[in-house]
Design a protein around this motif. Structure first.
Motif, mmCIF file in Angstrom:
data_model
loop_
_atom_site.group_PDB
_atom_site.id
_atom_site.type_symbol
_atom_site.label_atom_id
_atom_site.label_comp_id
_atom_site.label_asym_id
_atom_site.label_seq_id
_atom_site.Cartn_x
_atom_site.Cartn_y
_atom_site.Cartn_z
ATOM 1 N N PHE A 172 27.456 33.005 -39.158
ATOM 2 C CA PHE A 172 27.929 31.611 -39.096
ATOM 3 C C PHE A 172 27.391 30.922 -37.836
ATOM 4 C CE2 PHE A 172 30.383 32.394 -42.688
ATOM 5 C CZ PHE A 172 31.111 33.565 -42.520
ATOM 6 N N ARG A 173 27.433 31.671 -36.724
ATOM 7 C CA ARG A 173 26.974 31.081 -35.454
ATOM 8 C C ARG A 173 25.459 30.878 -35.510
ATOM 9 N NH1 ARG A 173 26.707 32.919 -29.728
ATOM 10 N NH2 ARG A 173 27.485 34.981 -30.263
ATOM 11 N N LEU A 174 24.742 31.852 -36.096
ATOM 12 C CA LEU A 174 23.283 31.703 -36.213
ATOM 13 C C LEU A 174 22.952 30.495 -37.087
ATOM 14 C CD1 LEU A 174 20.574 32.905 -35.395
ATOM 15 C CD2 LEU A 174 20.602 34.219 -37.526
ATOM 16 N N ALA A 175 23.679 30.370 -38.206
ATOM 17 C CA ALA A 175 23.466 29.211 -39.099
ATOM 18 C C ALA A 175 23.765 27.916 -38.348
ATOM 19 C CB ALA A 175 24.366 29.327 -40.324
ATOM 20 N N GLY A 176 24.809 27.936 -37.552
ATOM 21 C CA GLY A 176 25.174 26.757 -36.764
ATOM 22 C C GLY A 176 24.091 26.396 -35.774
ATOM 23 N N THR A 194 22.375 30.986 -13.544
ATOM 24 C CA THR A 194 23.244 31.961 -12.856
ATOM 25 C C THR A 194 23.770 33.043 -13.799
ATOM 26 O OG1 THR A 194 25.090 30.490 -13.295
ATOM 27 C CG2 THR A 194 24.003 30.263 -11.156
ATOM 28 N N SER A 195 24.030 32.677 -15.065
ATOM 29 C CA SER A 195 24.554 33.737 -15.944
ATOM 30 C C SER A 195 23.623 33.928 -17.132
ATOM 31 C CB SER A 195 25.956 33.355 -16.439
ATOM 32 O OG SER A 195 25.831 32.552 -17.582
ATOM 33 N N PHE A 196 23.098 35.132 -17.271
ATOM 34 C CA PHE A 196 22.168 35.444 -18.369
ATOM 35 C C PHE A 196 22.934 36.162 -19.474
ATOM 36 C CE2 PHE A 196 18.244 36.318 -20.414
ATOM 37 C CZ PHE A 196 18.360 37.584 -20.971
ATOM 38 N N VAL A 197 22.875 35.601 -20.678
ATOM 39 C CA VAL A 197 23.582 36.232 -21.804
ATOM 40 C C VAL A 197 22.566 36.964 -22.671
ATOM 41 C CG1 VAL A 197 24.922 35.749 -23.895
ATOM 42 C CG2 VAL A 197 25.394 34.484 -21.788
ATOM 43 N N SER A 198 21.492 36.257 -23.055
ATOM 44 C CA SER A 198 20.425 36.885 -23.861
ATOM 45 C C SER A 198 19.214 35.965 -23.835
ATOM 46 C CB SER A 198 20.889 37.057 -25.314
ATOM 47 O OG SER A 198 20.992 35.757 -25.906
ATOM 48 N N ILE A 199 18.091 36.516 -24.262
ATOM 49 C CA ILE A 199 16.856 35.702 -24.321
ATOM 50 C C ILE A 199 17.106 34.520 -25.253
ATOM 51 C CG2 ILE A 199 14.439 35.670 -25.031
ATOM 52 C CD1 ILE A 199 14.540 37.550 -22.821
ATOM 53 N N TYR A 200 17.719 34.845 -26.391
ATOM 54 C CA TYR A 200 17.995 33.814 -27.421
ATOM 55 C C TYR A 200 18.820 32.696 -26.806
ATOM 56 C CZ TYR A 200 20.359 31.706 -31.434
ATOM 57 O OH TYR A 200 20.869 30.803 -32.345
ATOM 58 N N ASN A 201 19.875 33.078 -26.083
ATOM 59 C CA ASN A 201 20.803 32.103 -25.506
ATOM 60 C C ASN A 201 20.068 31.200 -24.524
ATOM 61 O OD1 ASN A 201 22.979 31.479 -23.223
ATOM 62 N ND2 ASN A 201 24.025 31.732 -25.199
ATOM 63 N N SER A 202 19.280 31.819 -23.633
ATOM 64 C CA SER A 202 18.566 31.017 -22.625
ATOM 65 C C SER A 202 17.502 30.139 -23.274
ATOM 66 C CB SER A 202 17.911 31.939 -21.593
ATOM 67 O OG SER A 202 18.905 32.745 -20.998
ATOM 68 N N LEU A 203 16.812 30.705 -24.268
ATOM 69 C CA LEU A 203 15.748 29.942 -24.937
ATOM 70 C C LEU A 203 16.337 28.713 -25.632
ATOM 71 C CD1 LEU A 203 12.721 29.921 -25.735
ATOM 72 C CD2 LEU A 203 13.395 31.115 -27.836
ATOM 73 N N MET A 204 17.427 28.922 -26.361
ATOM 74 C CA MET A 204 18.044 27.799 -27.087
ATOM 75 C C MET A 204 18.552 26.735 -26.112
ATOM 76 S SD MET A 204 17.667 28.352 -30.256
ATOM 77 C CE MET A 204 18.859 27.453 -31.221
ATOM 78 N N ASP A 260 32.927 36.176 -22.799
ATOM 79 C CA ASP A 260 32.820 35.970 -24.252
ATOM 80 C C ASP A 260 32.904 34.494 -24.618
ATOM 81 O OD1 ASP A 260 36.129 36.755 -25.598
ATOM 82 O OD2 ASP A 260 35.357 35.024 -24.563
ATOM 83 N N SER A 261 33.628 33.677 -23.824
ATOM 84 C CA SER A 261 33.680 32.270 -24.255
ATOM 85 C C SER A 261 32.364 31.582 -23.899
ATOM 86 C CB SER A 261 34.815 31.566 -23.529
ATOM 87 O OG SER A 261 34.461 31.398 -22.171
ATOM 88 N N LYS A 262 31.600 32.158 -22.960
ATOM 89 C CA LYS A 262 30.377 31.459 -22.565
ATOM 90 C C LYS A 262 29.146 32.039 -23.251
ATOM 91 C CE LYS A 262 32.405 28.709 -19.647
ATOM 92 N NZ LYS A 262 33.762 29.126 -20.140
ATOM 93 N N ASP A 263 29.361 32.865 -24.286
ATOM 94 C CA ASP A 263 28.158 33.405 -24.929
ATOM 95 C C ASP A 263 27.720 32.501 -26.074
ATOM 96 O OD1 ASP A 263 29.590 35.852 -27.222
ATOM 97 O OD2 ASP A 263 29.997 33.748 -26.819
ATOM 98 N N GLU A 264 28.443 31.371 -26.241
ATOM 99 C CA GLU A 264 28.051 30.441 -27.313
ATOM 100 C C GLU A 264 27.342 29.241 -26.710
ATOM 101 O OE1 GLU A 264 31.596 31.520 -30.515
ATOM 102 O OE2 GLU A 264 31.628 29.625 -29.437
ATOM 103 N N LEU A 265 26.532 28.601 -27.583
ATOM 104 C CA LEU A 265 25.729 27.476 -27.059
ATOM 105 C C LEU A 265 26.618 26.226 -26.954
ATOM 106 C CD1 LEU A 265 22.481 28.174 -29.004
ATOM 107 C CD2 LEU A 265 22.770 28.227 -26.538
#
Lengths: 215, 10
Positions: A4-8, A53-63, B5-10
């Motif tokens: 769902f999140r990916l689709a979003g 400051t906070s790295f979650v994933s490549i995908y997250n930073s790229l988006m 976890d709340s900040k892992d969303e865009l």
């Protein structure tokens, strides 16, 4: 990450690409609200303050970079690119969007998860994103006839938060203590603001007619 | 932690 999140995220990405495509290829921003685009720049700028400051994933930073870059370039095109700027209907796009920001910042100062600068700015960006579409919907009511690309842009932009709501429901049931009322309520309000647009968009699609919102 | 976890969303 769930489907769902990916689709979003993909729907959200598609909405900014549709708008950039329209502006870049046909050099027109007719029917597009600059006010809404400026609010989105502020939404992303305050939402992604922690990009370095906070790295979650490549995908997250790229988006994050894509959303920041696309929203800034859309505003740049509409403000400073001669050919595009000429197609911007300034007389109709008169929503006082700065007045939208004030209640959002006040609300963020009152209702947040933690009283820190980052958390308040992040909460502010959530509240602002919920109402950022209003200048665009008001402009739509005024300009009456909506070209397909603008209609698709708004439809996708509304759809992405709808997918996020499914994502929140999924995470609520699959992740213990995943509870974020502020995110959920502002996301729900945001999606509900599109309700009448979705209704008329569906009608125009069903009757294969031009999309027209009632005055 | 709830923070991440709340900040892992865009």
């Amino acid at each position: 990450m769930n489907i769902f999140r990916l689709a979003g995220d993909m729907t959200h990405l598609a909405s900014v690409l549709v708008l950039l495509l329209k502006i870049h290829t046909i050099k027109s921003c007719a029917g597009v609200s600059l006010k809404t685009q400026e609010l989105y720049v502020i939404v992303f700028a305050t939402r992604y303050l922690d990009i370095f400051t906070s790295f979650v994933s490549i995908y997250n930073s790229l988006m994050k970079l894509i959303f920041l870059g696309s929203s800034f370039s859309i505003v740049w095109y509409m403000r400073y690119h001669k050919a595009v700027h000429r197609t911007y209907d300034r007389e109709q796009d008169t929503f006082r969007h700065w007045f939208l920001m004030l209640p959002c910042i006040l609300l963020a100062l009152l209702i947040h998860e933690k009283f820190t600068f980052f958390e308040v700015m992040w909460t502010f960006s959530l509240y602002l994103e919920a109402v950022a579409i209003l200048p665009q919907l008001v402009l739509l009511q005024r300009t009456r006839n909506i070209d397909n690309l603008t209609g698709q842009y708004i439809f996708l932009l509304g759809g992405y938060r709808g997918f996020y709501i499914l994502n929140w429901i999924y995470r609520y049931f699959t992740e213990p203590h995943y509870v974020h009322w502020i995110t959920w309520i502002s996301g729900l309000v945001q999606t509900l603001l599109y309700a009448d647009f979705f209704y008329y968009y569906f009608l125009s699609w069903k009757n294969n007619k031009k999309l027209q919102l009632p005055a | 932690s709830p923070e991440t976890d709340s900040k892992d969303e865009l």
